[in-house]
Design a protein around this motif. Structure first.
Motif, mmCIF file in Angstrom:
data_model
loop_
_atom_site.group_PDB
_atom_site.id
_atom_site.type_symbol
_atom_site.label_atom_id
_atom_site.label_comp_id
_atom_site.label_asym_id
_atom_site.label_seq_id
_atom_site.Cartn_x
_atom_site.Cartn_y
_atom_site.Cartn_z
ATOM 1 N N MET D 1 0.800 -1.112 -0.003
ATOM 2 C CA MET D 1 -0.102 0.068 -0.100
ATOM 3 C C MET D 1 0.892 1.339 0.018
ATOM 4 S SD MET D 1 -3.217 -0.437 -0.112
ATOM 5 C CE MET D 1 -3.846 1.139 0.547
ATOM 6 N N GLY D 3 1.955 2.829 -2.727
ATOM 7 C CA GLY D 3 1.881 3.919 -3.913
ATOM 8 C C GLY D 3 1.027 5.187 -3.482
ATOM 9 N N VAL D 4 -0.152 4.740 -2.533
ATOM 10 C CA VAL D 4 -0.937 5.987 -2.724
ATOM 11 C C VAL D 4 -0.715 7.033 -1.914
ATOM 12 C CG1 VAL D 4 -3.332 6.681 -1.906
ATOM 13 C CG2 VAL D 4 -2.955 4.301 -2.601
ATOM 14 N N ASP D 6 2.818 8.031 -0.750
ATOM 15 C CA ASP D 6 4.062 8.749 -0.984
ATOM 16 C C ASP D 6 4.527 8.919 -2.474
ATOM 17 O OD1 ASP D 6 4.563 6.335 -1.689
ATOM 18 O OD2 ASP D 6 6.567 6.080 -0.348
ATOM 19 N N MET D 7 3.460 9.767 -3.117
ATOM 20 C CA MET D 7 3.683 9.838 -4.436
ATOM 21 C C MET D 7 4.991 10.868 -4.710
ATOM 22 S SD MET D 7 1.560 8.878 -6.627
ATOM 23 C CE MET D 7 -0.260 8.194 -6.554
ATOM 24 N N GLY D 8 5.550 11.323 -3.844
ATOM 25 C CA GLY D 8 7.076 11.842 -3.870
ATOM 26 C C GLY D 8 6.475 13.421 -4.329
ATOM 27 N N TYR D 10 6.217 14.527 -7.196
ATOM 28 C CA TYR D 10 5.246 14.445 -8.297
ATOM 29 C C TYR D 10 3.757 14.339 -7.983
ATOM 30 C CZ TYR D 10 9.696 13.371 -10.662
ATOM 31 O OH TYR D 10 11.022 13.633 -11.087
ATOM 32 N N ALA D 11 3.683 14.283 -6.640
ATOM 33 C CA ALA D 11 2.182 14.063 -6.305
ATOM 34 C C ALA D 11 1.303 14.951 -7.065
ATOM 35 C CB ALA D 11 1.908 14.303 -4.849
ATOM 36 N N VAL D 14 0.346 13.722 -10.284
ATOM 37 C CA VAL D 14 -0.313 12.620 -10.673
ATOM 38 C C VAL D 14 -1.772 12.942 -10.063
ATOM 39 C CG1 VAL D 14 -0.825 10.280 -9.903
ATOM 40 C CG2 VAL D 14 1.651 11.315 -10.173
ATOM 41 N N TRP D 15 -2.037 13.710 -8.894
ATOM 42 C CA TRP D 15 -3.363 14.064 -8.384
ATOM 43 C C TRP D 15 -4.105 14.905 -9.292
ATOM 44 C CZ3 TRP D 15 -5.264 10.259 -5.882
ATOM 45 C CH2 TRP D 15 -4.531 9.650 -5.101
ATOM 46 N N TYR D 18 -5.565 12.914 -12.270
ATOM 47 C CA TYR D 18 -6.657 12.261 -12.104
ATOM 48 C C TYR D 18 -7.791 13.100 -11.504
ATOM 49 C CZ TYR D 18 -4.251 7.872 -12.652
ATOM 50 O OH TYR D 18 -3.443 6.455 -13.252
#
Lengths: 221, 221, 246, 63
Positions: D1, D3-4, D6-8, D10-11, D14-15, D18
């Motif tokens: 679990m 991934g959700v 710590d997108m680091g 680039y969060a 990515v968010w 989406y």
């Protein structure tokens, strides 16, 4: 054959006469090109670099200006009905009217383009390629444009719709044409670019005549 | 070559259960008529009942949604060219270019329709002899209508299709037109005309309201 | 009349297919999102931005697929005079335009961290941009012509012409890209897709397709009903006119 | 679990993607659904207003 010459003569005559689209296209072309140095600066290096693109985009817009008059005037004064039931089949009628548009707008641009290219400091080696690309490429502008003109005949606000329909389809013409002139500027071989441009024009002629004839038939209903 | 009753449909013009759909809407259906040489048929009916649509069908500008139109017993769909070569169509508009002179306008249509034809005869027939060199744009509405009608005399054609020919004509021109139509009928011509005015000519009347679409709600797509 | 041309028969078929399409859409999106956001590993090079690919690639693919649907419905309308074809074309266009917009936005959001600029004149992204204008042109034709039948035919002609030009545009943009772009260090469609990414990508593809069918059915139903409303209103007008005239 | 959360760094990208994805997809779906409902309602109203025509039309042309 007599009908073709009659129609060609009338349309070109009307365009070249006062109030016709030729003078408008020439003036627009010259004005647009001369605006660019004010925008990007008079520096010879920068100007020469953008010269092919500027000349071609200006030529493209200038020929598009007179596109919506290609069938519109005949539609308004009732000539289109008579032309449609004349001796010429519809696709041939479209071909003749598009050639008339090409003669009345693209040919004058051909004469003016080198002169304007001088103001853009275009390198001397590139002029033959510029002319070649204009000769081969501008028919594609007219034939693709004929599709837009036929689709928007008789519509209000036709000009905006025409440009939205036609400009995306002009992308390949612009790419290959300016590619040829750029190649000449850098001393590369211009043949592949011009051949692709020729291919695009041939496709435009065939697709243009069919699609514009189909679109006209719609508006004749 | 007076009208020959026994050869009723041999070289006449007739419609069999004709239906017409214009831009998606059914205008009329089940329409029959037959026109023999030397006969006039007047179309009457309110606006929108399909008078102009029927004339455009007869001129081959529209293809029938149902039934058939026959010229000399041959379905138009099969042989459209010989039908078009032998008819004159005068619509609401006069198909004139305002910047061209009256004579130049007629000259164009004469050459476009394939033979030199005689422009002088056309101009004289409608009493426009003196106005030959005036630009069509400067003529009055009545004179422009007469110039539109002058096309009827450029070359002989058996079938005349006239849409409100007398609109805008003064009394003198109206009688001139009626005489010309009478002469045309006497030498075996056929006329299908949509008009509200009595031209003093004997002929059949076709009430278009009788053929309005019966289905209450036609196919609702 | 063609078998499916009759609207009522089509609506029955659509009603039967709809629950499956809607259910599938929800299920696939749920599974796809979970796989994409939670389980998919970070890419050693791109880090977590690789997850944007699960949206970008299906959207770009659907954008082209929907334009093909437009061209096919155009051809059906022009060649076989299929009356439902125009309706399908009009219904599909906004969905395709939305997919194209989504592909563009996700392409920019993906490109920014990589190259530091929001817009990169990459061959694929540029082609998608031109495709977006083709969609706008198609929808503008529908809006500009009042009569539904004429508008349908005009849009059909434009769709077919556009479809013929798509490969030409694609080829010319690629050619133009290689001319002006030194060998781009990083191709847009990302590194080679390894097995672990196939699952989320596959699920998202399925989700997008199911979504397309669901929304298409809604839009076709709305268009058919709107035309029936217009026909009834037109009839009412003529009815009252005749009654008042009598 | 992992991934959700710590997108680091680039969060946001990515968010963001989406988020816009959901916005566009759900937005068009909702608009299409709503338009279908509205036209259905208007159609029902119109057909209710002209019932006799509807019955005659049912028997009239067998569309």
């Amino acid at each position: 054959m007599r009908s073709i010459l009659a129609l060609l003569g009338r349309d070109v005559g009307l365009s070249w006469a006062a109030g016709g689209s030729t003078r408008l296209a020439l003036a627009f072309f010259a004005l647009t090109v001369t605006l660019f140095p004010f925008g990007v600066g008079p520096g010879a290096a920068t100007l020469a670099k953008v010269a092919p693109g500027v000349v071609w985009v200006a030529a493209l817009l200038a020929s598009m200006l007179s596109l919506d008059r290609m069938f519109e005037t005949d539609f308004e004064d009732g000539s289109l009905d008579l032309l449609a039931i004349g001796p010429l089949p519809l696709p041939l009628l479209v071909l003749v009217k598009t050639v008339a548009h090409w003669v009345s707008t693209a040919l004058p641009l051909l004469v003016l383009a080198p002169v304007l290219a001088i103001t853009l400091q275009l390198e001397s080696t590139a002029y033959p390629a510029l002319l070649a690309s204009l000769v081969i490429g501008t028919p594609a502008l007219s034939f693709i444009g004929a599709i837009g003109a036929a689709l928007t005949t008789g519509l209000r606000r036709a000009g905006v719709l025409l440009s939205l329909i036609v400009l995306p389809l002009y992308v390949p013409v612009l790419i290959f044409a300016t590619g040829a002139v750029d190649a000449a500027r850098n001393g590369f071989d211009t043949a592949p670019h011009l051949m692709f441009l020729g291919a695009v024009t041939l496709v435009a002629v065939v697709v243009g005549c069919w699609a514009a004839a189909a679109a006209l038939r719609l508006h004749l209903e | 070559m007076g009208p020959n009753p026994t050869v009723q449909t041999q070289d006449g013009f007739e419609a069999r259960s004709l239906a017409c759909r214009r831009a998606g809407r059914l205008v009329f259906e089940g329409l029959d008529f037959s026109l023999a040489p030397g006969q006039l048929l007047v179309l009457t009916g309110a606006n929108g009942s399909g008078k102009s649509s029927l004339l455009r069908l007869a001129a081959g500008l529209l293809s029938p949604a149902g039934g058939a139109l026959l010229r000399a017993g041959v379905d138009l769909a099969k042989d459209r060219d010989s039908h078009l070569a032998d008819l004159h169509f005068v619509g609401h508009k006069n198909a004139l270019k305002p910047t061209l002179s009256a004579a130049a306008n007629l000259e164009f249509w004469a050459r476009f329709l394939g033979d030199a034809g005689n422009v002088e005869q056309g101009l004289d027939a409608m009493g426009l002899g003196g106005l030959a060199d005036l630009p069509a744009g400067e003529l009055s509405a009545g004179q422009q209508r007469r110039l539109g009608l002058a096309r009827l005399f450029l070359r002989p054609a058996t079938l005349w299709l006239l849409d409100e020919p007398t609109v805008g004509l003064d009394q003198a021109s109206r009688t001139r037109l009626a005489d010309a139509m009478r002469r045309h009928l006497e030498c075996g011509g056929m006329i299908l005309a949509a008009t509200h005015e009595d031209l003093g000519l004997s002929g059949g009347v076709l009430e278009l309201e009788r053929f309005a679409p019966r289905t209450a709600l036609e196919e609702w797509l | 009349m063609h078998k499916f041309a009759n609207p009522t028969r089509f609506l029955k078929l659509a009603a039967a297919v709809f629950p499956w399409a809607a259910g599938l859409t929800i299920a696939l999106f749920a599974a796809g999102l979970v796989m994409a956001l939670v389980f998919s590993p970070d890419d050693y090079q791109q880090g977590s931005t690789v997850r944007i690919m699960y949206l970008h690639v299906p959207a770009a693919w659907m954008a082209l697929f929907t334009y093909t649907v437009l061209a096919a419905s155009g051809a059906a309308s022009l060649i076989w005079k299929h009356p439902l074809a125009d309706v399908a074309g009009k219904a599909a266009a906004p969905i395709g335009a939305m997919f194209t917009a989504l592909a563009l936005v996700t392409g920019m959001l993906w490109g920014e961290p990589m190259w530091g600029t929001w817009w990169v004149w990459d061959a694929r992204l540029t082609s998608v941009l031109v495709l977006f204008f083709l969609y706008l042109g198609y929808m503008a034709v529908w809006d500009a012509i009042d009569n539904r039948a004429t508008a349908g035919k005009a849009a059909a002609i434009l769709a077919v012409v556009g479809f013929i030009n798509v490969p030409i545009i694609k080829f010319s943009v690629d050619w133009w890209n290689t001319l002006h772009q030194p060998a781009s260090v990083f191709r847009m469609d990302g590194p080679t897709i390894d097995a672990s990414m196939l699952w989320p990508l596959g699920l998202m593809f399925g989700a997008f397709n199911a979504y397309f069918v669901t929304v298409l059915i809604w839009r076709i139903r709305a268009e058919l009903q709107a035309r029936r409303v217009r026909a009834l209103e037109d009839l009412l007008v003529r009815q009252t006119e005749r009654e008042s005239a009598v | 679990m992992t991934g959700v959360f710590d997108m680091g760094v680039y969060a946001p990208y990515v968010w963001g993607s989406y988020g816009i994805g959901v916005l566009l997809l759900a937005g068009l779906a909702y608009q299409s659904w709503r338009r279908a409902r509205i036209t259905a309602a208007r159609l029902a109203a119109l057909e209710a207003k002209a019932p006799h025509r509807r019955r005659r039309r049912e028997t009239g042309d067998g569309s």
